[in-house]
Design an enzyme around this catalytic site. Structure first.
Site, short mmCIF file in Angstrom:
data_model
loop_
_atom_site.label_atom_id
_atom_site.label_comp_id
_atom_site.label_asym_id
_atom_site.label_seq_id
_atom_site.Cartn_x
_atom_site.Cartn_y
_atom_site.Cartn_z
N MET A 93 76.16 10.92 52.46
CA MET A 93 75.78 11.03 51.05
C MET A 93 76.33 12.31 50.42
O MET A 93 76.17 12.53 49.23
CB MET A 93 74.26 10.96 50.90
CG MET A 93 73.68 9.62 51.27
SD MET A 93 74.07 8.33 50.04
CE MET A 93 73.29 6.90 50.82
N SER A 170 57.87 14.89 49.22
CA SER A 170 57.11 15.76 50.11
C SER A 170 56.11 16.58 49.30
O SER A 170 56.25 16.73 48.09
CB SER A 170 58.12 16.70 50.79
OG SER A 170 57.47 17.84 51.30
N TYR A 183 65.28 22.96 49.63
CA TYR A 183 64.72 21.62 49.87
C TYR A 183 63.67 21.29 48.82
O TYR A 183 63.66 20.20 48.24
CB TYR A 183 64.13 21.61 51.29
CG TYR A 183 63.27 20.41 51.65
CD1 TYR A 183 63.86 19.21 52.05
CD2 TYR A 183 61.87 20.50 51.64
CE1 TYR A 183 63.07 18.12 52.42
CE2 TYR A 183 61.08 19.43 52.00
CZ TYR A 183 61.67 18.24 52.38
OH TYR A 183 60.89 17.18 52.74
N ALA A 185 63.34 22.46 45.88
CA ALA A 185 63.98 22.23 44.57
C ALA A 185 64.46 20.79 44.45
O ALA A 185 64.27 20.14 43.41
CB ALA A 185 65.15 23.20 44.39
N LYS A 187 63.29 18.17 45.96
CA LYS A 187 62.15 17.24 45.91
C LYS A 187 61.46 17.29 44.54
O LYS A 187 61.03 16.27 44.03
CB LYS A 187 61.17 17.54 47.05
CG LYS A 187 61.73 17.26 48.46
CD LYS A 187 62.17 15.81 48.65
CE LYS A 187 62.35 15.43 50.10
NZ LYS A 187 62.91 14.07 50.27
N THR A 220 58.20 13.59 63.08
CA THR A 220 59.57 13.22 63.42
C THR A 220 60.20 14.36 64.23
O THR A 220 59.82 15.52 64.07
CB THR A 220 60.42 12.94 62.17
OG1 THR A 220 60.52 14.15 61.40
CG2 THR A 220 59.80 11.86 61.31
N GLU A 221 61.17 13.99 65.05
CA GLU A 221 61.80 14.97 65.94
C GLU A 221 62.34 16.17 65.15
O GLU A 221 62.11 17.32 65.50
CB GLU A 221 62.94 14.28 66.68
CG GLU A 221 63.12 14.71 68.11
CD GLU A 221 64.14 13.83 68.79
OE1 GLU A 221 65.25 14.33 69.05
OE2 GLU A 221 63.85 12.64 69.03
N1 LIG Z 1 58.97 14.74 58.73
C1 LIG Z 1 58.22 15.43 57.86
O1 LIG Z 1 57.39 16.26 58.22
C2 LIG Z 1 58.40 15.17 56.38
C3 LIG Z 1 57.51 15.80 55.50
C4 LIG Z 1 57.63 15.55 54.13
C5 LIG Z 1 58.64 14.71 53.68
N2 LIG Z 1 59.49 14.12 54.55
C6 LIG Z 1 60.56 13.28 54.01
O2 LIG Z 1 60.70 12.09 54.76
C7 LIG Z 1 62.06 11.67 54.74
C8 LIG Z 1 62.54 11.40 56.16
O3 LIG Z 1 62.37 12.56 56.93
P1 LIG Z 1 62.50 12.55 58.52
O4 LIG Z 1 61.59 13.59 59.04
O5 LIG Z 1 62.39 11.17 59.02
O6 LIG Z 1 64.00 13.08 58.70
P2 LIG Z 1 65.09 12.82 59.85
O7 LIG Z 1 64.46 12.23 61.05
O8 LIG Z 1 65.84 14.09 60.00
O9 LIG Z 1 66.04 11.72 59.21
C9 LIG Z 1 66.95 12.04 58.22
C10 LIG Z 1 67.88 10.85 58.05
O10 LIG Z 1 68.87 11.16 57.05
C11 LIG Z 1 70.16 10.95 57.60
N3 LIG Z 1 71.12 11.91 57.03
C12 LIG Z 1 71.21 13.24 57.29
N4 LIG Z 1 72.22 13.78 56.59
C13 LIG Z 1 72.79 12.78 55.89
C14 LIG Z 1 73.89 12.70 55.00
N5 LIG Z 1 74.61 13.78 54.70
N6 LIG Z 1 74.18 11.49 54.45
C15 LIG Z 1 73.46 10.40 54.75
N7 LIG Z 1 72.40 10.41 55.57
C16 LIG Z 1 72.06 11.59 56.14
C17 LIG Z 1 69.98 11.13 59.11
O11 LIG Z 1 70.92 10.41 59.86
P3 LIG Z 1 72.38 10.98 60.27
O12 LIG Z 1 72.18 12.33 60.84
O13 LIG Z 1 72.85 9.94 61.23
O14 LIG Z 1 73.16 10.95 59.00
C18 LIG Z 1 68.62 10.50 59.32
O15 LIG Z 1 68.73 9.10 59.43
C19 LIG Z 1 62.82 12.78 54.01
O16 LIG Z 1 63.03 12.42 52.67
C20 LIG Z 1 61.90 13.96 54.12
O17 LIG Z 1 62.10 14.89 53.07
C21 LIG Z 1 59.40 14.34 55.90
#
Ligand SMILES: NC(=O)c1ccc[n+]([C@@H]2O[C@H](COP(=O)([O-])OP(=O)(O)OC[C@H]3O[C@@H](n4cnc5c(N)ncnc54)[C@H](OP(=O)(O)O)[C@@H]3O)[C@@H](O)[C@H]2O)c1
Ligand SMILES: *[C@@H]1O[C@H](CO)[C@@H](O)[C@H](O)[C@H]1NC(C)=O
Ligand SMILES: *[C@@H]1O[C@H](CO)[C@@H](O)[C@H](O)[C@H]1NC(C)=O
Length: 293
Positions: A93, A170, A183, A185, A187, A220-221
């Site tokens: 992206m 978030s 980050y 900003a 969101k 998440t990891e």
């Molecule tokens: N986990 C939390 O604690 C938490 C808290 C609040 C909000 N959120 C929100 O939940 C959502 C998912 O978070 P998550 O924890 O599941 O994150 P994650 O496990 O790190 O997953 C991020 C995803 O985005 C992809 N990605 C990374 N860079 C990219 C790029 N340049 N272009 C396209 N895709 C890309 C990654 O795959 P690739 O590396 O293969 O591209 C992966 O599939 C996010 O919007 C995050 O802000 C999470």
């Protein structure tokens, strides 16, 4: 005074009860059966879990992220779990033409789209803002502008199907959290853009729902690896989180708060005692463990 308290306390109780009450609208997986759903950031974390839930609900899936090898595995698993169909497009992206490429893929394979789940984020550090403006610019591109571009490209199909847009955000997109300024900003930008767009859709009688998901700490990891040395809380499970996101989108809710109690309490405090909330957040962090870069 006593009378005032007699009235005020129950009234406050009522307001708080109403605030925390979430209507148990009926959701069933059948609502997603045969629906054409696109999930971004689906190679890991919450996005991957959403793909598995949607597969069990027998939806058609189009997944995207950068890492092809991971996407292949997720697609395979989705087919085993019962997805009506599952395919992926890999790409970044960061590439400004990629959002259109992904949407075009949906158009070519399905000729339509029912639900667009925008979930990807690109990596950023958990530390003091170090003055790197270029990083902020890049993050706005991947975490915000690509969401806008995906929406613009998919809107004709979503209007046709009276579909749904689901935006994953978030707590850091509602209140100030330290060590995530760039980050945060991106969101906040999502909230501004999509809340404004929701208003326009209603005025313009465009029947496309917009659901903003306000998430707390999820296990998440990548999140655990990034913050567990500073944030001691137990993160909420990504599987349940993923299901709640799908549910709120299918029910066309305005916003989702997950985990519900934690996020709702934070937002309530943000509204009535913002300085107190800020100090609460600061004191709950092990700031001495934050690594400076
Ligand atoms: N986990 C939390 O604690 C938490 C808290 C609040 C909000 N959120 C929100 O939940 C959502 C998912 O978070 P998550 O924890 O599941 O994150 P994650 O496990 O790190 O997953 C991020 C995803 O985005 C992809 N990605 C990374 N860079 C990219 C790029 N340049 N272009 C396209 N895709 C890309 C990654 O795959 P690739 O590396 O293969 O591209 C992966 O599939 C996010 O919007 C995050 O802000 C999470
Ligand atoms: C939910 O389902 C129950 C029984 O299946 C039904 O009685 C109730 O009216 C439904 N509620 C809504 C909001 O549709
Ligand atoms: C909007 O679309 C949903 C889903 O297709 C439908 O249930 C609802 O009745 C529609 N509302 C209007 C006002 O057309």
């Amino acid at each position: 005074m006593a009378l005032l308290l007699k009235i005020f306390i129950p009234l406050l109780g009522l307001v708080v009860a109403f605030y925390f009450y979430s209507p148990s609208e009926n959701f069933s997986g059948e609502m997603l059966r045969g629906k054409r759903v696109m999930v971004t950031g689906a190679s890991s974390g919450i996005g991957e879990q959403m793909a598995y839930h949607l597969a069990r609900m027998e939806a058609h899936l189009l997944l995207t992220a950068r890492t092809e090898a991971k996407l292949q595995k997720v697609v395979e698993r989705c087919l085993e779990l019962g997805a009506a169909s599952a395919r992926y497009v890999s790409g970044s992206m960061e590439d400004t033409s990629f959002p259109e490429v992904v949407v075009k893929e949906a158009e070519n394979t399905w000729g339509g789209l029912d639900m667009l789940i925008l979930n990807h984020i690109s990596y950023s550090h958990f530390t003091y803002f170090n003055g790197d403006v270029e990083h902020v610019r890049k993050l706005l591109e991947t975490n915000f502008l690509s969401y806008v571009a995906m929406t613009v490209a998919a809107l004709p199909m979503l209007k046709e199907s009276e579909g749904s847009i689901v935006v994953v955000s978030s707590v850091a997109g509602k209140t100030g959290i330290p060590f995530v300024a760039p980050y945060s900003a991106t969101k906040f930008a999502l909230d501004g853009f999509f809340s404004s767009l929701r208003q326009e859709f209603i005025i313009d009688k465009v029947n496309v729902s917009i659901t903003l998901c306000v998430l707390g700490y999820i296990n998440t990891e990548s999140a655990v690896q990034m913050v567990s040395h500073v944030i001691q809380d137990t993160p909420a499970p990504k599987e349940e989180c993923a299901l709640e996101i799908i549910r709120s989108g299918a029910l066309r809710q305005r916003e989702l708060y997950y985990p519900s109690w934690t996020v709702r309490s934070l937002l309530l405090l943000h509204g009535i005692a913002p300085d107190f909330l800020d100090s609460l957040i600061r004191s709950s962090y092990k700031v001495e463990n934050v690594r400076r870069t």
